[in-house]
Motif scaffolding. Sequence first.
Motif, PDB file in Angstrom:
ATOM      1  N   PRO A  15      -9.434   8.143  -5.947  1.00 38.34           N
ATOM      2  CA  PRO A  15      -8.032   8.035  -5.187  1.00 38.34           C
ATOM      3  C   PRO A  15      -6.563   6.924  -4.961  1.00 38.34           C
ATOM      4  CG  PRO A  15     -10.106   6.930  -3.903  1.00 38.34           C
ATOM      5  CD  PRO A  15     -10.287   7.702  -5.256  1.00 38.34           C
ATOM      6  N   LEU A  16      -5.320   8.018  -4.783  1.00 33.99           N
ATOM      7  CA  LEU A  16      -4.283   6.991  -4.989  1.00 33.99           C
ATOM      8  C   LEU A  16      -3.843   7.475  -3.409  1.00 33.99           C
ATOM      9  CD1 LEU A  16      -2.615   5.263  -7.367  1.00 33.99           C
ATOM     10  CD2 LEU A  16      -1.694   7.676  -7.841  1.00 33.99           C
ATOM     11  N   ILE A  17      -2.993   5.631  -2.812  1.00 33.15           N
ATOM     12  CA  ILE A  17      -2.687   5.610  -1.665  1.00 33.15           C
ATOM     13  C   ILE A  17      -1.152   5.386  -1.820  1.00 33.15           C
ATOM     14  CG2 ILE A  17      -2.707   5.240   0.907  1.00 33.15           C
ATOM     15  CD1 ILE A  17      -5.704   5.301   0.849  1.00 33.15           C
ATOM     16  N   CYS A  18       0.047   5.767  -2.185  1.00 34.88           N
ATOM     17  CA  CYS A  18       1.025   5.790  -2.235  1.00 34.88           C
ATOM     18  C   CYS A  18       1.947   5.366  -0.986  1.00 34.88           C
ATOM     19  CB  CYS A  18       2.224   7.086  -2.932  1.00 34.88           C
ATOM     20  SG  CYS A  18       1.274   7.249  -4.784  1.00 34.88           S
ATOM     21  N   PHE A  19       3.177   4.758  -1.018  1.00 34.38           N
ATOM     22  CA  PHE A  19       4.137   4.153   0.094  1.00 34.38           C
ATOM     23  C   PHE A  19       5.039   4.460  -0.347  1.00 34.38           C
ATOM     24  CE2 PHE A  19       0.029   1.966   0.470  1.00 34.38           C
ATOM     25  CZ  PHE A  19      -0.327   1.870   1.927  1.00 34.38           C
ATOM     26  N   PRO A  20       5.872   5.222  -0.373  1.00 31.46           N
ATOM     27  CA  PRO A  20       7.384   5.818  -0.471  1.00 31.46           C
ATOM     28  C   PRO A  20       8.323   4.370  -0.370  1.00 31.46           C
ATOM     29  CG  PRO A  20       6.725   7.309   1.121  1.00 31.46           C
ATOM     30  CD  PRO A  20       5.531   6.241   1.157  1.00 31.46           C
ATOM     31  N   PRO A  21       9.079   5.157  -1.268  1.00 35.01           N
ATOM     32  CA  PRO A  21      10.556   3.865  -1.313  1.00 35.01           C
ATOM     33  C   PRO A  21      11.333   4.061   0.395  1.00 35.01           C
ATOM     34  CG  PRO A  21      11.266   5.346  -2.888  1.00 35.01           C
ATOM     35  CD  PRO A  21       9.506   5.949  -2.288  1.00 35.01           C
ATOM     36  N   ALA A  22      12.548   3.021  -0.110  1.00 41.63           N
ATOM     37  CA  ALA A  22      13.749   3.571   1.275  1.00 41.63           C
ATOM     38  C   ALA A  22      13.952   4.465   0.781  1.00 41.63           C
ATOM     39  CB  ALA A  22      14.287   2.493   1.081  1.00 41.63           C
ATOM     40  N   GLN A  34      -1.747  15.315  -9.846  1.00 41.28           N
ATOM     41  CA  GLN A  34      -2.568  15.839 -10.553  1.00 41.28           C
ATOM     42  C   GLN A  34      -3.669  15.596 -11.340  1.00 41.28           C
ATOM     43  OE1 GLN A  34      -0.648  14.752 -15.017  1.00 41.28           O
ATOM     44  NE2 GLN A  34       1.024  13.764 -13.147  1.00 41.28           N
ATOM     45  N   ASP A  35      -4.708  16.717 -10.870  1.00 37.28           N
ATOM     46  CA  ASP A  35      -6.643  16.193 -11.183  1.00 37.28           C
ATOM     47  C   ASP A  35      -7.617  14.945 -10.339  1.00 37.28           C
ATOM     48  OD1 ASP A  35      -6.579  18.332 -12.618  1.00 37.28           O
ATOM     49  OD2 ASP A  35      -6.151  16.988 -14.794  1.00 37.28           O
ATOM     50  N   ARG A  36      -6.179  14.136  -9.757  1.00 31.79           N
ATOM     51  CA  ARG A  36      -6.783  12.941  -9.059  1.00 31.79           C
ATOM     52  C   ARG A  36      -7.049  13.581  -7.504  1.00 31.79           C
ATOM     53  NH1 ARG A  36      -6.485   7.537 -10.059  1.00 31.79           N
ATOM     54  NH2 ARG A  36      -5.831   8.442 -12.210  1.00 31.79           N
ATOM     55  N   ALA A  37      -6.753  12.048  -6.606  1.00 30.94           N
ATOM     56  CA  ALA A  37      -6.802  12.602  -4.696  1.00 30.94           C
ATOM     57  C   ALA A  37      -5.311  11.544  -4.539  1.00 30.94           C
ATOM     58  CB  ALA A  37      -8.117  11.631  -4.460  1.00 30.94           C
ATOM     59  N   VAL A  38      -4.106  12.499  -3.759  1.00 34.79           N
ATOM     60  CA  VAL A  38      -3.234  11.502  -4.337  1.00 34.79           C
ATOM     61  C   VAL A  38      -2.736  12.134  -2.718  1.00 34.79           C
ATOM     62  CG1 VAL A  38      -0.200  11.069  -4.830  1.00 34.79           C
ATOM     63  CG2 VAL A  38      -2.546  12.048  -6.870  1.00 34.79           C
ATOM     64  N   SER A  39      -2.611  10.719  -2.428  1.00 38.95           N
ATOM     65  CA  SER A  39      -1.953  10.762  -0.801  1.00 38.95           C
ATOM     66  C   SER A  39      -1.035   9.744  -0.900  1.00 38.95           C
ATOM     67  CB  SER A  39      -3.515  10.545   0.447  1.00 38.95           C
ATOM     68  OG  SER A  39      -4.173  11.332   0.556  1.00 38.95           O
ATOM     69  N   ALA A  40      -0.164   9.823   0.407  1.00 37.71           N
ATOM     70  CA  ALA A  40       1.533   9.095   1.261  1.00 37.71           C
ATOM     71  C   ALA A  40       0.964   8.540   2.007  1.00 37.71           C
ATOM     72  CB  ALA A  40       2.355  10.127   0.316  1.00 37.71           C
ATOM     73  N   VAL A  41       1.596   8.054   2.595  1.00 37.16           N
ATOM     74  CA  VAL A  41       2.076   7.235   3.439  1.00 37.16           C
ATOM     75  C   VAL A  41       3.275   8.400   4.207  1.00 37.16           C
ATOM     76  CG1 VAL A  41       2.525   5.706   4.991  1.00 37.16           C
ATOM     77  CG2 VAL A  41       0.895   4.888   3.817  1.00 37.16           C
ATOM     78  N   GLN A  42       3.161   9.028   5.655  1.00 36.45           N
ATOM     79  CA  GLN A  42       4.382   9.107   6.106  1.00 36.45           C
ATOM     80  C   GLN A  42       4.916   8.483   7.125  1.00 36.45           C
ATOM     81  OE1 GLN A  42       6.641  11.562   4.751  1.00 36.45           O
ATOM     82  NE2 GLN A  42       5.472  13.593   5.433  1.00 36.45           N
ATOM     83  N   TYR A  43       6.181   8.027   6.908  1.00 37.87           N
ATOM     84  CA  TYR A  43       6.929   7.067   7.355  1.00 37.87           C
ATOM     85  C   TYR A  43       7.600   7.648   8.755  1.00 37.87           C
ATOM     86  CZ  TYR A  43       6.809   3.928   3.508  1.00 37.87           C
ATOM     87  OH  TYR A  43       6.453   4.170   2.357  1.00 37.87           O
TER      88      TYR A  43
END
Length: 236
Positions: A15-22, A34-43
Amino acid sequence: MSTAVLVELSAGENPLICFPPAGAGASYFRFLAQDRAVSAVQYPGRESRFREPFATSRPELLKEITAHLALLPNLGQATFLGHSLGATLAFESALGLQRLDLSPARVVLSARNNTPPGTSPKAPDGDATTDEELKEWLLGLGGTRPEVLAHPELAELILKVARADLRLGAQGGATGLIDAPILTLCGDHDPAATTADMAGWAERTTAAFHQVTLNGDHDALRHNPQLFIELLEEKS
């Protein structure tokens, strides 16, 4: 607590948990799905949460994020990836989770200089900067296409989100060290961050610290996705 705090972009292992830029939302990180668990925080205030008001307090936003992440069953195997403003939020989320005796496996910080606790990085004033100055700054970073900012309605939306996030970024940093390893990434032509200034993140962890310099500007991470995936696998 909104169920849209974390947006799943792709399923898989590691799992990769991402935090977006401004100025960005969770979809910024689709290039890594791609081929991995990717989630991102939604502000709040963008994409799936566009009806909600922008966050005005970084501590309150972090409280919401950490409350959601604390419920994840595989948090201990996750990698946090924060880009620019998201790097600050990724680090401070790990710090908040640590107070709950929780921790990600590692934290990757991209394109964000370390600043002493209580201070903020050099960036435009979210209130005083004119629209033209803010457009020039965004273009200088390299992540926003000129034709997008030339479109009046799109430009208005982008600037509105960017101002809200600049206000968050200017609120000063949290104190404390994290126990998770830190990897920093920086473009060799980034106008807002340097490998030398990002070296200060080494002082914010009790675990391992590594640095990698990429080819590119402030958006170098998005231009080197395969290299980033290889780095993750190498340091697993």
